[in-house]
Design a protein around this motif. Structure first.
Motif, PDB file in Angstrom:
ATOM      1  N   ASP A 104      36.013  99.644  84.504  1.00 61.81           N
ATOM      2  CA  ASP A 104      36.398  98.863  83.339  1.00 61.81           C
ATOM      3  C   ASP A 104      37.267  97.652  83.715  1.00 61.81           C
ATOM      4  OD1 ASP A 104      36.453  98.331  80.623  1.00 61.81           O
ATOM      5  OD2 ASP A 104      38.187  99.597  80.249  1.00 61.81           O
ATOM      6  N   LEU A 105      37.148  97.148  84.952  1.00 65.94           N
ATOM      7  CA  LEU A 105      38.071  96.114  85.407  1.00 65.94           C
ATOM      8  C   LEU A 105      37.489  94.709  85.471  1.00 65.94           C
ATOM      9  CD1 LEU A 105      39.980  98.006  88.228  1.00 65.94           C
ATOM     10  CD2 LEU A 105      40.442  97.908  85.779  1.00 65.94           C
ATOM     11  N   GLU A 106      36.191  94.583  85.401  1.00 69.21           N
ATOM     12  CA  GLU A 106      35.580  93.254  85.476  1.00 69.21           C
ATOM     13  C   GLU A 106      36.106  92.368  84.358  1.00 69.21           C
ATOM     14  OE1 GLU A 106      33.663  91.796  87.837  1.00 69.21           O
ATOM     15  OE2 GLU A 106      33.973  93.669  88.938  1.00 69.21           O
ATOM     16  N   ASN A 107      36.371  91.154  84.683  1.00 66.07           N
ATOM     17  CA  ASN A 107      36.836  90.133  83.730  1.00 66.07           C
ATOM     18  C   ASN A 107      38.189  90.443  83.099  1.00 66.07           C
ATOM     19  OD1 ASN A 107      34.415  88.636  84.127  1.00 66.07           O
ATOM     20  ND2 ASN A 107      33.384  90.062  82.743  1.00 66.07           N
ATOM     21  N   ARG A 108      38.970  91.299  83.716  1.00 60.85           N
ATOM     22  CA  ARG A 108      40.331  91.582  83.239  1.00 60.85           C
ATOM     23  C   ARG A 108      41.318  90.893  84.181  1.00 60.85           C
ATOM     24  NH1 ARG A 108      40.748  95.323  79.304  1.00 60.85           N
ATOM     25  NH2 ARG A 108      38.961  96.669  78.919  1.00 60.85           N
ATOM     26  N   PHE A 109      42.246  90.154  83.645  1.00 60.39           N
ATOM     27  CA  PHE A 109      43.152  89.333  84.425  1.00 60.39           C
ATOM     28  C   PHE A 109      43.886  90.152  85.492  1.00 60.39           C
ATOM     29  CE2 PHE A 109      47.439  87.608  85.150  1.00 60.39           C
ATOM     30  CZ  PHE A 109      47.086  86.407  85.733  1.00 60.39           C
ATOM     31  N   GLY A 110      43.597  89.854  86.747  1.00 56.51           N
ATOM     32  CA  GLY A 110      44.298  90.430  87.887  1.00 56.51           C
ATOM     33  C   GLY A 110      44.075  91.911  88.126  1.00 56.51           C
ATOM     34  N   ALA A 111      43.262  92.557  87.317  1.00 50.43           N
ATOM     35  CA  ALA A 111      43.127  94.011  87.372  1.00 50.43           C
ATOM     36  C   ALA A 111      42.512  94.501  88.678  1.00 50.43           C
ATOM     37  CB  ALA A 111      42.297  94.514  86.180  1.00 50.43           C
ATOM     38  N   LYS A 112      41.378  93.954  89.014  1.00 52.15           N
ATOM     39  CA  LYS A 112      40.673  94.409  90.213  1.00 52.15           C
ATOM     40  C   LYS A 112      41.506  94.132  91.469  1.00 52.15           C
ATOM     41  CE  LYS A 112      36.015  94.263  92.094  1.00 52.15           C
ATOM     42  NZ  LYS A 112      34.700  93.654  91.989  1.00 52.15           N
ATOM     43  N   GLN A 113      42.098  92.958  91.541  1.00 46.75           N
ATOM     44  CA  GLN A 113      42.901  92.583  92.702  1.00 46.75           C
ATOM     45  C   GLN A 113      44.157  93.458  92.803  1.00 46.75           C
ATOM     46  OE1 GLN A 113      41.813  90.654  90.261  1.00 46.75           O
ATOM     47  NE2 GLN A 113      40.717  88.908  91.115  1.00 46.75           N
ATOM     48  N   ALA A 114      44.788  93.728  91.670  1.00 44.27           N
ATOM     49  CA  ALA A 114      46.003  94.547  91.680  1.00 44.27           C
ATOM     50  C   ALA A 114      45.695  95.982  92.115  1.00 44.27           C
ATOM     51  CB  ALA A 114      46.658  94.549  90.304  1.00 44.27           C
ATOM     52  N   ARG A 115      44.605  96.518  91.605  1.00 46.03           N
ATOM     53  CA  ARG A 115      44.233  97.885  91.976  1.00 46.03           C
ATOM     54  C   ARG A 115      43.934  97.955  93.477  1.00 46.03           C
ATOM     55  NH1 ARG A 115      41.998 102.549  88.704  1.00 46.03           N
ATOM     56  NH2 ARG A 115      41.229 103.930  90.309  1.00 46.03           N
ATOM     57  N   GLU A 116      43.202  96.978  93.992  1.00 44.07           N
ATOM     58  CA  GLU A 116      42.888  96.951  95.431  1.00 44.07           C
ATOM     59  C   GLU A 116      44.157  96.803  96.265  1.00 44.07           C
ATOM     60  OE1 GLU A 116      40.018  93.795  95.720  1.00 44.07           O
ATOM     61  OE2 GLU A 116      38.412  95.033  94.856  1.00 44.07           O
ATOM     62  N   ALA A 117      45.088  95.968  95.801  1.00 49.72           N
ATOM     63  CA  ALA A 117      46.357  95.782  96.521  1.00 49.72           C
ATOM     64  C   ALA A 117      47.166  97.074  96.534  1.00 49.72           C
ATOM     65  CB  ALA A 117      47.161  94.653  95.881  1.00 49.72           C
ATOM     66  N   MET A 118      47.189  97.781  95.412  1.00 54.50           N
ATOM     67  CA  MET A 118      47.922  99.055  95.337  1.00 54.50           C
ATOM     68  C   MET A 118      47.317 100.071  96.304  1.00 54.50           C
ATOM     69  SD  MET A 118      48.481  99.297  91.230  1.00 54.50           S
ATOM     70  CE  MET A 118      49.269 100.901  91.216  1.00 54.50           C
ATOM     71  N   GLN A 119      45.996 100.116  96.357  1.00 51.02           N
ATOM     72  CA  GLN A 119      45.338 101.059  97.258  1.00 51.02           C
ATOM     73  C   GLN A 119      45.651 100.738  98.710  1.00 51.02           C
ATOM     74  OE1 GLN A 119      41.410 100.472  95.477  1.00 51.02           O
ATOM     75  NE2 GLN A 119      41.361 102.648  94.961  1.00 51.02           N
ATOM     76  N   GLY A 120      45.733  99.461  99.050  1.00 51.32           N
ATOM     77  CA  GLY A 120      46.025  99.062 100.417  1.00 51.32           C
ATOM     78  C   GLY A 120      47.486  99.215 100.780  1.00 51.32           C
ATOM     79  N   LEU A 121      48.362  98.967  99.827  1.00 48.88           N
ATOM     80  CA  LEU A 121      49.798  98.995 100.074  1.00 48.88           C
ATOM     81  C   LEU A 121      50.367 100.409 100.093  1.00 48.88           C
ATOM     82  CD1 LEU A 121      52.272  97.151 100.482  1.00 48.88           C
ATOM     83  CD2 LEU A 121      52.514  97.089  98.008  1.00 48.88           C
ATOM     84  N   TYR A 122      49.907 101.241  99.191  1.00 49.70           N
ATOM     85  CA  TYR A 122      50.452 102.600  99.049  1.00 49.70           C
ATOM     86  C   TYR A 122      49.455 103.639  99.552  1.00 49.70           C
ATOM     87  CZ  TYR A 122      53.580 100.017  95.981  1.00 49.70           C
ATOM     88  OH  TYR A 122      54.451  99.101  95.469  1.00 49.70           O
ATOM     89  N   THR A 123      49.120 103.558 100.817  1.00 47.23           N
ATOM     90  CA  THR A 123      48.097 104.448 101.376  1.00 47.23           C
ATOM     91  C   THR A 123      48.535 105.914 101.354  1.00 47.23           C
ATOM     92  OG1 THR A 123      48.931 104.003 103.595  1.00 47.23           O
ATOM     93  CG2 THR A 123      47.069 102.667 102.833  1.00 47.23           C
ATOM     94  N   ALA A 124      49.831 106.181 101.398  1.00 49.24           N
ATOM     95  CA  ALA A 124      50.310 107.570 101.350  1.00 49.24           C
ATOM     96  C   ALA A 124      50.241 108.133  99.937  1.00 49.24           C
ATOM     97  CB  ALA A 124      51.739 107.656 101.869  1.00 49.24           C
TER      98      ALA A 124
END
Length: 187
Positions: A104-124
């Motif tokens: 449900d993230l397509e065309n939502r402001f910053g959603a996809k990028q933020a989720r990907e960043a969280m996954q990369g940043l908080y790997t634990a």
């Protein structure tokens, strides 16, 4: 401002240790009404951790649960809602945020990028729980809660980021939702 209000601040041991260190560095005096409770939501029973810290369920309570649910497995989220419903008085409030599903993230402001960043940043702490907006009312009702308020990114922008001249101070990531709900049934 908090007078005799008891506050229990729950987080992992490492995060709490870091927070307390920052408070000490800033010479912020921790009021005696504030109790830090170290917890691993995946391993430590919430009822036990709060009880050991002095929490009692004799008064209505505000549970503020933000920045947590999406890092927990669905069963742990379920256990947390069960605890609040079972151990709190009817009328008690829970405020929490949740993350929208990946689909449900397509065309939502910053959603996809933020989720990907969280996954990369908080790997634990992998992302494990999300909820579709249209499921929220049913999700809450099935767990003994009624919806009081449900804020979308647009709602949060209007409420918190709109300046007196009507312009926006910024935009909200369209990935999270804020919820306020009330316990309607006692365990």
């Amino acid at each position: 401002l908090i007078r005799d209000t008891r506050i229990f601040e729950l987080d992992t041991y490492a995060t709490q240790h870091h927070k307390r260190g920052l408070l000490e560095q800033a010479q912020v005096v921790v009021p005696p009404q504030l109790t830090f409770v170290a917890i691993d939501f995946n391993q430590d029973p919430l009822a036990e951790a709060l009880s050991q810290a002095g929490y009692t369920n004799t008064k209505q309570t505000l549970f503020l649960w933000e920045g947590v649910s999406y890092y927990l497995p669905p069963q742990t989220v379920e256990d947390t809602f069960s605890f609040v419903r079972r151990d709190a008085l009817a009328g008690t409030i829970i405020c929490f945020d949740y993350m929208l599903p990946t689909l449900d993230l397509e065309n939502r402001f910053g959603a996809k990028q933020a989720r990907e960043a969280m996954q990369g940043l908080y790997t634990a702490e992998p992302l494990q729980f999300d909820l579709a907006e249209e499921q929220l009312t049913t999700f809450l009702a099935e767990r003994g809660f009624e919806l009081i308020d449900h804020l979308t990114a647009e709602d949060m922008q209007a409420r918190y980021l709109t300046l007196s001249d009507g312009s926006l101070a910024g935009r909200m990531l369209d990935l999270f939702r804020l919820v306020q709900a009330r316990v309607t049934t006692e365990g």
